[in-house]
Structure formats: structure tokens, C-alpha cells
Design a protein around this motif. Sequence first.
Motif, PDB file in Angstrom:
ATOM      1  N   ASP A 257      40.867  33.188  -7.709  1.00 12.52           N
ATOM      2  CA  ASP A 257      41.504  31.915  -8.048  1.00 12.52           C
ATOM      3  C   ASP A 257      43.019  32.044  -8.045  1.00 12.52           C
ATOM      4  N   GLU A 258      43.498  33.167  -8.526  1.00 15.68           N
ATOM      5  CA  GLU A 258      44.941  33.385  -8.518  1.00 15.68           C
ATOM      6  C   GLU A 258      45.496  33.376  -7.097  1.00 15.68           C
ATOM      7  N   GLN A 259      44.830  34.079  -6.211  1.00 14.33           N
ATOM      8  CA  GLN A 259      45.279  34.097  -4.829  1.00 14.33           C
ATOM      9  C   GLN A 259      45.184  32.711  -4.192  1.00 14.33           C
ATOM     10  N   ARG A 260      44.123  31.959  -4.551  1.00 19.12           N
ATOM     11  CA  ARG A 260      43.973  30.614  -3.998  1.00 19.12           C
ATOM     12  C   ARG A 260      45.086  29.694  -4.472  1.00 19.12           C
ATOM     13  N   TYR A 261      45.416  29.770  -5.764  1.00 19.79           N
ATOM     14  CA  TYR A 261      46.508  28.940  -6.285  1.00 19.79           C
ATOM     15  C   TYR A 261      47.841  29.313  -5.640  1.00 19.79           C
ATOM     16  N   ILE A 262      48.038  30.581  -5.432  1.00 17.42           N
ATOM     17  CA  ILE A 262      49.283  31.012  -4.788  1.00 17.42           C
ATOM     18  C   ILE A 262      49.370  30.454  -3.377  1.00 17.42           C
ATOM     19  N   ARG A 263      48.277  30.511  -2.647  1.00 21.00           N
ATOM     20  CA  ARG A 263      48.290  29.974  -1.286  1.00 21.00           C
ATOM     21  C   ARG A 263      48.501  28.458  -1.285  1.00 21.00           C
ATOM     22  N   GLU A 264      47.876  27.751  -2.242  1.00 21.13           N
ATOM     23  CA  GLU A 264      48.085  26.308  -2.308  1.00 21.13           C
ATOM     24  C   GLU A 264      49.540  25.974  -2.644  1.00 21.13           C
ATOM     25  N   ALA A 265      50.140  26.736  -3.566  1.00 22.12           N
ATOM     26  CA  ALA A 265      51.545  26.491  -3.901  1.00 22.12           C
ATOM     27  C   ALA A 265      52.457  26.772  -2.711  1.00 22.12           C
ATOM     28  N   GLU A 266      52.158  27.825  -1.979  1.00 30.07           N
ATOM     29  CA  GLU A 266      52.965  28.117  -0.793  1.00 30.07           C
ATOM     30  C   GLU A 266      52.815  27.025   0.257  1.00 30.07           C
ATOM     31  N   ALA A 267      51.589  26.503   0.413  1.00 31.38           N
ATOM     32  CA  ALA A 267      51.395  25.415   1.369  1.00 31.38           C
ATOM     33  C   ALA A 267      52.144  24.158   0.935  1.00 31.38           C
ATOM     34  N   TYR A 268      52.106  23.842  -0.388  1.00 30.45           N
ATOM     35  CA  TYR A 268      52.845  22.678  -0.879  1.00 30.45           C
ATOM     36  C   TYR A 268      54.349  22.866  -0.690  1.00 30.45           C
ATOM     37  N   ALA A 269      54.823  24.093  -0.929  1.00 29.23           N
ATOM     38  CA  ALA A 269      56.251  24.355  -0.732  1.00 29.23           C
ATOM     39  C   ALA A 269      56.644  24.194   0.732  1.00 29.23           C
ATOM     40  N   ARG A 270      55.790  24.701   1.620  1.00 28.28           N
ATOM     41  CA  ARG A 270      56.097  24.535   3.042  1.00 28.28           C
ATOM     42  C   ARG A 270      56.053  23.063   3.464  1.00 28.28           C
ATOM     43  N   GLU A 271      55.220  22.267   2.786  1.00 26.64           N
ATOM     44  CA  GLU A 271      55.151  20.848   3.116  1.00 26.64           C
ATOM     45  C   GLU A 271      56.356  20.082   2.579  1.00 26.64           C
ATOM     46  N   GLN A 272      56.800  20.395   1.360  1.00 25.25           N
ATOM     47  CA  GLN A 272      57.886  19.659   0.733  1.00 25.25           C
ATOM     48  C   GLN A 272      59.264  20.113   1.192  1.00 25.25           C
ATOM     49  N   GLU A 273      59.368  21.303   1.624  1.00 23.77           N
ATOM     50  CA  GLU A 273      60.680  21.816   2.020  1.00 23.77           C
ATOM     51  C   GLU A 273      61.297  21.014   3.172  1.00 23.77           C
ATOM     52  N   PRO A 274      60.561  20.706   4.262  1.00 21.08           N
ATOM     53  CA  PRO A 274      61.177  19.876   5.311  1.00 21.08           C
ATOM     54  C   PRO A 274      61.559  18.480   4.824  1.00 21.08           C
ATOM     55  N   ILE A 275      60.737  17.909   3.921  1.00 19.63           N
ATOM     56  CA  ILE A 275      61.069  16.580   3.398  1.00 19.63           C
ATOM     57  C   ILE A 275      62.358  16.638   2.590  1.00 19.63           C
ATOM     58  N   ALA A 276      62.480  17.667   1.732  1.00 21.09           N
ATOM     59  CA  ALA A 276      63.698  17.803   0.938  1.00 21.09           C
ATOM     60  C   ALA A 276      64.917  18.027   1.826  1.00 21.09           C
ATOM     61  N   ARG A 277      64.743  18.816   2.856  1.00 22.29           N
ATOM     62  CA  ARG A 277      65.870  19.043   3.764  1.00 22.29           C
ATOM     63  C   ARG A 277      66.258  17.753   4.479  1.00 22.29           C
ATOM     64  N   GLY A 278      65.247  16.958   4.871  1.00 26.46           N
ATOM     65  CA  GLY A 278      65.553  15.678   5.504  1.00 26.46           C
ATOM     66  C   GLY A 278      66.282  14.735   4.573  1.00 26.46           C
ATOM     67  N   ASN A 279      65.822  14.668   3.308  1.00 23.11           N
ATOM     68  CA  ASN A 279      66.508  13.807   2.337  1.00 23.11           C
ATOM     69  C   ASN A 279      67.934  14.273   2.090  1.00 23.11           C
ATOM     70  N   ALA A 280      68.088  15.583   1.979  1.00 21.13           N
ATOM     71  CA  ALA A 280      69.441  16.101   1.768  1.00 21.13           C
ATOM     72  C   ALA A 280      70.354  15.776   2.948  1.00 21.13           C
ATOM     73  N   GLN A 281      69.826  15.933   4.146  1.00 20.07           N
ATOM     74  CA  GLN A 281      70.625  15.611   5.320  1.00 20.07           C
ATOM     75  C   GLN A 281      70.950  14.108   5.374  1.00 20.07           C
ATOM     76  N   ARG A 282      69.975  13.274   4.980  1.00 17.58           N
ATOM     77  CA  ARG A 282      70.234  11.830   4.959  1.00 17.58           C
ATOM     78  C   ARG A 282      71.314  11.470   3.949  1.00 17.58           C
ATOM     79  N   ILE A 283      71.256  12.075   2.757  1.00 19.70           N
ATOM     80  CA  ILE A 283      72.276  11.804   1.743  1.00 19.70           C
ATOM     81  C   ILE A 283      73.652  12.255   2.224  1.00 19.70           C
TER      82      ILE A 283
END
Length: 401
Positions: A257-283
Motif C-alpha cells: 500500500d505504501e508503494q501504491r500511494y507513492i506511485r499515485e502521488a507521483e502520478a498526481y504530481a506529474r499531472e499537476q506540474e504541467p498545469i501549474a507551469r502553464g498557469n505560472a506562464q500565463r500569469i
Amino acid sequence: MSLNSSDQDPWAKPSGSKQPESNKGDQRNWENDGKRKEQSPPDIEEIFNSLLKKLSGNNSSGNKGSKNSHSYNLIKFLPIATIAALIIWGVSGLYTIKEAERGVVLRFGELHSIVQPGLNWKPTFVDRVVPVNVEQVKELRTQGAMLTQDENMVRVEMTVQYKIHDPAKYLFSVTNADDSLNQATDSALRYVIGHMTMDDILTTGRSVVRENTWKALNDIIQAYDMGLEVLDVNFQSARPPEEVKAAFDDAIKAQEDEQRYIREAEAYAREQEPIARGNAQRIVEQATAYKDQVVLNAQGEVERFKRLLPEFKVAPQLLKERLYIQTMEKIMSSTPKVMLDNSNSLTVLPLEQLLSAKKAIEVKQEKALPTPKSAVNTRVFSDSDREPVEQNTESRQGRFN
């Protein structure tokens, strides 16, 4: 009864008596024939006949003719039988080695050579060929209960895949190469398990067990020189004793379960990182655009004030009033307005709603009846009576222009 010499040997000369005259010529002919026989080479038939007589041990004159004919037949067919036996012996030495095999040739039980695949020949009763498959991948399984470093028992299962690369060493370096490899695998696995904790073996240390067992096994079999090559080592399973199996299963599940949660968090981070970069660039781009807008507006105001400077020098008071009126117009356009009277009762006039409704009606009328750009009329309300006054935009340049 006494026997003379003539009775003992009918072909010998009588010693004490004279022969008749009629037998002298025969005696001379016999002597001449004996001399010719001495000069000529020995006859093979006579040699074999004499050999057969000695073997039979029977010198009777009744069977002499039949024995001579029988021995003649044997001598006649002896070369044919010898040639046939040689042909059979030569044909029996032909053998075939398959493509995936190598033939180990033993001459009188001693290693002689290794033959390649194809049709080969060996002398029968002299050489013996042992075919060995050198391309087949064999699998060896080993399992058992082993003691870990923290003094816990664990049951381990492992498979080893190997093949033969030297047939001669595989057959003669050790008594049984497969059994020796099995014992070496068990020894290497016990050594590796004995230097690891049970938690590591059951959770995250499976790959470590596999790699260390492979290295230890190669080190062991290298000293034996068994002609084997280890291709892969697969760590099948490791389980604790039945008494504590439930607790270890919970621990393994928690680790998973620990490894699964870590992988899910890494996937969420990889998903949100481009969005955050896009918002930052837009601002950043919006801030840059706002900065450029402010700079351009300031430059426009400066340019406008430069053009008003001559008029200000001519009539400063009028220019101040104009600037005041324009500023108040901007402020009042964005400020809600309420009209009150000074009587006792509070009367509120919704001026904003009236103005907005009037503007909406004007917009609808403009859309319905469009006018040319050169003759656009605007309505200007006076401050005294708020009555509209028609004025042409082309002729209007401003009060002080």
C-alpha cells in the motif's frame, strides 16, 4: 603280435628287406615328386586339411574323402565370409549426431575427441560415442526452510536455468554435474538468506536475494569446472512459518500500500506540474502585458499632455476645468448614483437602473438602424436640464482644441 616298420608307416622305406624291381621306378617318381614339392610354395589347402585332421583326431580312411571335401568348401567360402564381416563391421560404425548435440568419443573408455553434428563413423567395439545436448536449457528447482540473519525461519523456493557449454567437462569433471549444481545452488541460497533479515526477504529484498544468489552460485561452480553455464536465477517465493504467516501478510500488504500511494502521488504530481507551469506562464504573460499596457498608456498621456501644453499656456484655467470634468466623468461612470430629496420622507430614485435601461434601448436601436461611420451622432446631456443635444463627432475636436 609284432608289427614291422611297413605296418607302422606304409610310406617309409623298409630297412632290412629289398624292394622288388617293379617298385624301383615308383620309388624314383615319388622322390622326384617330393623334390618338386620342396621347391614349390606350400599349398594352403593342404595346410588347412592337415589342421582339420589334427583337430578332428580321426585318421580312418573311410571318412577321409568326406572331410577333405568339407574342408575344401570351408576354405572356399572363408574369404567371402571375411569380406562380409568386414562390410558389416564398417557399416555398423556409422552414426549421426543431431544439430543441438555434440558427440563425446571414448576410445577404450578414455576421452578421445568431440565430434560435431552430422554423419560420422567410429570403429565398432573400439570407440563409444556419448551424445550430449548443448542447446537445451535445463531447469533446476530448489526449496527448503532456511535461517535468516535475525534468527527467523523462512521457506524459500528458487529455480535455476542452465545449459551445457563443454560436454567433456560435463561428463568427466564431476561424477554427476546436475546433482553437484543442485547442491551448489542450495549452498549459495542458504548463504545469502543467512545474511539478510526476514523483513527484507519478504518485502523489498527479493531482487537482492536473486542477484546475490546468482553471484555466489557462479563463484562456487567456477572452482568445480563442470562445463555448465548458469543463464538465470528466479526467486519464486518466500513465506514465513504458518504460525506467523498472518502477521507477515499484513506487513507485506502495508508495504505494498505504501508503494501504491507513492506511485499515485507521483502520478498526481506529474499531472499537476504541467498545469501549474502553464498557469505560472500565463500569469507572467498577463503581468508582462499589463506592464506594457501601463507603459503605453503613460506614454500616451505624456504625449497628450505635450499637445495640451500650448493651450495650457494660453488658457490655464479652462484646461484645469476640462481635466477636472473628464476626471469626474470617469469616476462617476463607475460609481453607483442615488438621488435624494430634502423633504421629511426619504425618496430614492433608481437612477442607475434607468440609465442602464435607456442605454440598452439605444443599443437595440443602433443595431436595428445602423448609420454610416462618417455621420455618427452622439447624445450629450447638459448639466442643467439633462436634455439630449445632437452633436456631430466629426466636427467635435474638444472644448479646448
